[in-house]
Enzyme design. Structure first.
Site, PDB file in Angstrom:
ATOM      1  N   LYS A  38       0.849  -1.201   0.000  1.00 46.99           N
ATOM      2  CA  LYS A  38       0.000   0.000   0.000  1.00 46.99           C
ATOM      3  C   LYS A  38       0.884   1.250   0.000  1.00 46.99           C
ATOM      4  O   LYS A  38       2.093   1.167   0.247  1.00 46.99           O
ATOM      5  CB  LYS A  38      -0.892  -0.012   1.248  1.00 46.99           C
ATOM      6  CG  LYS A  38      -0.102   0.024   2.559  1.00 46.99           C
ATOM      7  CD  LYS A  38      -0.961  -0.344   3.760  1.00 46.99           C
ATOM      8  CE  LYS A  38      -0.114  -0.369   5.027  1.00 46.99           C
ATOM      9  NZ  LYS A  38      -0.805  -0.977   6.160  1.00 46.99           N
ATOM     10  N   ARG A 137      -9.948  -0.622  14.690  1.00 46.40           N
ATOM     11  CA  ARG A 137     -10.020   0.050  13.392  1.00 46.40           C
ATOM     12  C   ARG A 137     -11.091  -0.682  12.598  1.00 46.40           C
ATOM     13  O   ARG A 137     -12.190  -0.879  13.108  1.00 46.40           O
ATOM     14  CB  ARG A 137      -8.630   0.014  12.730  1.00 46.40           C
ATOM     15  CG  ARG A 137      -8.450   0.994  11.618  1.00 46.40           C
ATOM     16  CD  ARG A 137      -6.999   1.042  11.108  1.00 46.40           C
ATOM     17  NE  ARG A 137      -6.564  -0.184  10.441  1.00 46.40           N
ATOM     18  CZ  ARG A 137      -5.347  -0.335   9.901  1.00 46.40           C
ATOM     19  NH1 ARG A 137      -4.462   0.640   9.955  1.00 46.40           N
ATOM     20  NH2 ARG A 137      -5.015  -1.462   9.316  1.00 46.40           N
ATOM     21  N   HIS A 166      -5.663  -7.779  12.524  1.00 48.29           N
ATOM     22  CA  HIS A 166      -4.447  -6.956  12.485  1.00 48.29           C
ATOM     23  C   HIS A 166      -4.036  -6.629  13.915  1.00 48.29           C
ATOM     24  O   HIS A 166      -4.884  -6.270  14.736  1.00 48.29           O
ATOM     25  CB  HIS A 166      -4.743  -5.677  11.687  1.00 48.29           C
ATOM     26  CG  HIS A 166      -3.522  -4.869  11.352  1.00 48.29           C
ATOM     27  ND1 HIS A 166      -2.340  -5.439  10.931  1.00 48.29           N
ATOM     28  CD2 HIS A 166      -3.308  -3.530  11.373  1.00 48.29           C
ATOM     29  CE1 HIS A 166      -1.448  -4.477  10.698  1.00 48.29           C
ATOM     30  NE2 HIS A 166      -2.012  -3.315  10.961  1.00 48.29           N
ATOM     31  N   ARG A 226       1.725 -11.188   6.514  1.00 49.30           N
ATOM     32  CA  ARG A 226       1.586  -9.920   5.780  1.00 49.30           C
ATOM     33  C   ARG A 226       2.631  -8.875   6.158  1.00 49.30           C
ATOM     34  O   ARG A 226       2.305  -7.842   6.734  1.00 49.30           O
ATOM     35  CB  ARG A 226       0.218  -9.270   6.058  1.00 49.30           C
ATOM     36  CG  ARG A 226      -1.018 -10.092   5.836  1.00 49.30           C
ATOM     37  CD  ARG A 226      -2.261  -9.196   5.957  1.00 49.30           C
ATOM     38  NE  ARG A 226      -2.328  -8.466   7.213  1.00 49.30           N
ATOM     39  CZ  ARG A 226      -2.937  -8.887   8.310  1.00 49.30           C
ATOM     40  NH1 ARG A 226      -3.558 -10.044   8.326  1.00 49.30           N
ATOM     41  NH2 ARG A 226      -2.935  -8.146   9.397  1.00 49.30           N
ATOM     42  N   TYR A 270      13.818  30.157   7.530  1.00 51.74           N
ATOM     43  CA  TYR A 270      12.608  30.821   7.997  1.00 51.74           C
ATOM     44  C   TYR A 270      12.591  30.985   9.512  1.00 51.74           C
ATOM     45  O   TYR A 270      12.986  30.067  10.252  1.00 51.74           O
ATOM     46  CB  TYR A 270      11.376  29.991   7.611  1.00 51.74           C
ATOM     47  CG  TYR A 270      11.004  30.049   6.150  1.00 51.74           C
ATOM     48  CD1 TYR A 270      10.702  31.253   5.524  1.00 51.74           C
ATOM     49  CD2 TYR A 270      10.928  28.883   5.404  1.00 51.74           C
ATOM     50  CE1 TYR A 270      10.328  31.280   4.192  1.00 51.74           C
ATOM     51  CE2 TYR A 270      10.556  28.900   4.065  1.00 51.74           C
ATOM     52  CZ  TYR A 270      10.264  30.107   3.468  1.00 51.74           C
ATOM     53  OH  TYR A 270       9.898  30.137   2.160  1.00 51.74           O
ATOM     54  N   CYS A 317      12.598  23.891   4.717  1.00 53.48           N
ATOM     55  CA  CYS A 317      11.714  24.606   3.782  1.00 53.48           C
ATOM     56  C   CYS A 317      10.957  23.595   2.918  1.00 53.48           C
ATOM     57  O   CYS A 317      11.183  22.401   3.002  1.00 53.48           O
ATOM     58  CB  CYS A 317      12.522  25.516   2.865  1.00 53.48           C
ATOM     59  SG  CYS A 317      13.746  26.518   3.699  1.00 53.48           S
ATOM     60  N   MET A 318      10.106  24.100   2.052  1.00 54.14           N
ATOM     61  CA  MET A 318       9.330  23.213   1.190  1.00 54.14           C
ATOM     62  C   MET A 318      10.227  22.456   0.205  1.00 54.14           C
ATOM     63  O   MET A 318      10.053  21.256  -0.017  1.00 54.14           O
ATOM     64  CB  MET A 318       8.284  24.023   0.418  1.00 54.14           C
ATOM     65  CG  MET A 318       7.267  23.164  -0.293  1.00 54.14           C
ATOM     66  SD  MET A 318       6.103  24.131  -1.257  1.00 54.14           S
ATOM     67  CE  MET A 318       5.092  24.880  -0.003  1.00 54.14           C
ATOM     68  N   ASP A 319      11.179  23.145  -0.381  1.00 49.66           N
ATOM     69  CA  ASP A 319      12.011  22.528  -1.425  1.00 49.66           C
ATOM     70  C   ASP A 319      13.462  22.326  -1.018  1.00 49.66           C
ATOM     71  O   ASP A 319      14.223  21.735  -1.768  1.00 49.66           O
ATOM     72  CB  ASP A 319      12.043  23.431  -2.668  1.00 49.66           C
ATOM     73  CG  ASP A 319      10.681  23.910  -3.050  1.00 49.66           C
ATOM     74  OD1 ASP A 319       9.890  23.072  -3.484  1.00 49.66           O
ATOM     75  OD2 ASP A 319      10.409  25.117  -2.890  1.00 49.66           O
TER      76      ASP A 319
END
Ligand SMILES: *Cc1c(COP(=O)(O)O)cnc(C)c1O
Length: 377
Positions: A38, A137, A166, A226, A270, A317-319
């Site tokens: 998954k 769950r 599970h 699994r 930042y 930072c983002m990048d």
């Protein structure tokens, strides 16, 4: 040297994946392995991992979403694809069309599947019954399953292929609780057995996650096991991993874009969360939180540069993110930094980076962004 197309990339070792698979297959025997792929195979690439598993003789896999199962079919995966997340009603026809194997968590769901199967002209469409023995769950509550099972097995267009549950303690932090879940599961199987239709094979069963498989926990062997995380060479608990000699499959790499000297009192990034206490040398890396470098690693995580472990400084930072390379000689733009994984003989396990981020390795692996190219080596 930088990666082929993007300045941040994830190297995936096919060899390590294959060797981990062999180790898990041997460990599980005589149970079969049903690898969990998954979430883009825990970030490793669903298509490539699915193809490799099929080539290595794996017949059954598990994914969460119909979309993931359909993608595997388009890659030519012919075996069993178990959906471990309940189907939304609108996804039922698609799941059937592509012969995906749904789990069922309620009689209502089973009836809906039965109706769609009948309309599609399918008899004994295979489903698996999930029991919630304590995960809290999805899955039937045990008392609900005891009540509903006789009706469920009489639905003529469905066939219950297996029961599974599970374990809540994926890292084996609470063995006593897991043992209770395991005992409850087996007690239920015994109670339900007489109700299974005589003209169908007895339902199979499975309940082991990576921790149960690695730890050889009694009562978890079943017909399948699994493992997810272990396949990718990461242990849910370090004690369990080393026994089998699993190898990490993914190395997350970024290019160094710039190296600069800063003075005492200068800040990095930042919000000025890092202030230099002395003159320093800072490397700017081409990966940020959009690539999977969690922002919680700000001033906490590390990376490998020229075989040395150095701290990440300032806010991620983002990048991009920044590292303190004051003590690393000869660093220059274009060098490669490793955010987790291996660099020559040095290694920075994803487990260690996850601990610094205050999370689990699972999350760091599947956080590796879509724009990070997977390079299979
Ligand atoms: C994710 C998942 C697994 C795999 O767990 P690991 O700890 O990664 O081995 C197994 N079964 C189910 C139902 C899951 O959701």
């Amino acid at each position: 040297m930088t990666g082929p197309h993007r300045p941040a990339w994830a190297e995936i070792s096919r060899g390590a994946l294959k060797r981990n698979l062999r180790r898990l297959v041997n460990r599980a025997r005589p149970a079969q392995i049903l690898p969990v792929i998954k979430a883009n195979a825990y970030g490793h690439g669903l298509a490539a991992v699915g193809r490799l598993l099929q080539a290595e003789g794996v017949f059954s896999v598990a994914v969460a979403l119909v979309r993931e199962g359909v993608a595997l079919r388009f890659e030519g995966f012919r075996g069993r694809i178990l959906l471990i997340e309940p189907l939304l009603p609108r996804d039922v026809p698609e799941a059937m069309k592509h012969r995906l194997t749904p789990q069922v968590s309620s009689l209502e769901e089973a009836r809906r599947l039965n109706t769609t199967a009948r309309r599609a002209g399918l008899t004994r469409f295979k489903v698996q019954v999930e029991v919630d023995t304590g995960m809290g769950r999805v899955g039937f509550r045990p008392e609900d399953l005891l009540r509903d099972y006789p009706r469920l097995v009489r639905l003529p267009n469905l066939g219950v292929e297996a029961f599974y549950t599970h374990l809540a303690t994926a890292d084996w932090s609470d063995g006593a609780y897991a043992k209770k879940q395991i005992a409850l599961f087996h007690a239920l199987r015994d109670k339900l057995a007489p109700h299974s239709p005589a003209d169908l094979p007895a339902p199979l069963w499975h309940l082991a996650n990576s921790a149960a498989l690695l730890g050889k926990i009694p009562g978890t062997q079943g017909d399948w096991m699994r493992p997810g995380l272990a396949l990718y060479g990461v242990a849910p608990n370090p004690r369990l991993g080393h026994a089998l000699g699993l190898e990490p499959v993914m190395t997350l790499k970024a290019s160094i874009l710039q190296v600069k000297r800063i003075a005492k009192g200068d800040s990095v990034g930042y919000n000025r969360t890092f202030i230099a206490k002395r003159p320093m040398k800072i490397a700017v890396l081409s990966a940020g939180y959009a690539d999977g470098v969690h922002r919680s690693l700000s001033n906490k995580g590390s990376c490998l540069v020229r075989g040395r472990k150095v701290p990440l400084v300032g806010t991620i930072c983002m990048d991009m993110c920044m590292a303190d390379v004051t003590r690393v000689p000869n660093v220059k733009a274009g060098d490669v930094a490793v955010l987790f994984g291996k660099s020559g003989r040095a290694s920075l396990p994803v487990e260690e980076q996850a601990l610094a981020a205050g999370t689990i390795p699972y999350e760091l692996l599947c956080a590796v962004g879509e724009r990070v190219e997977r390079v299979y080596v």
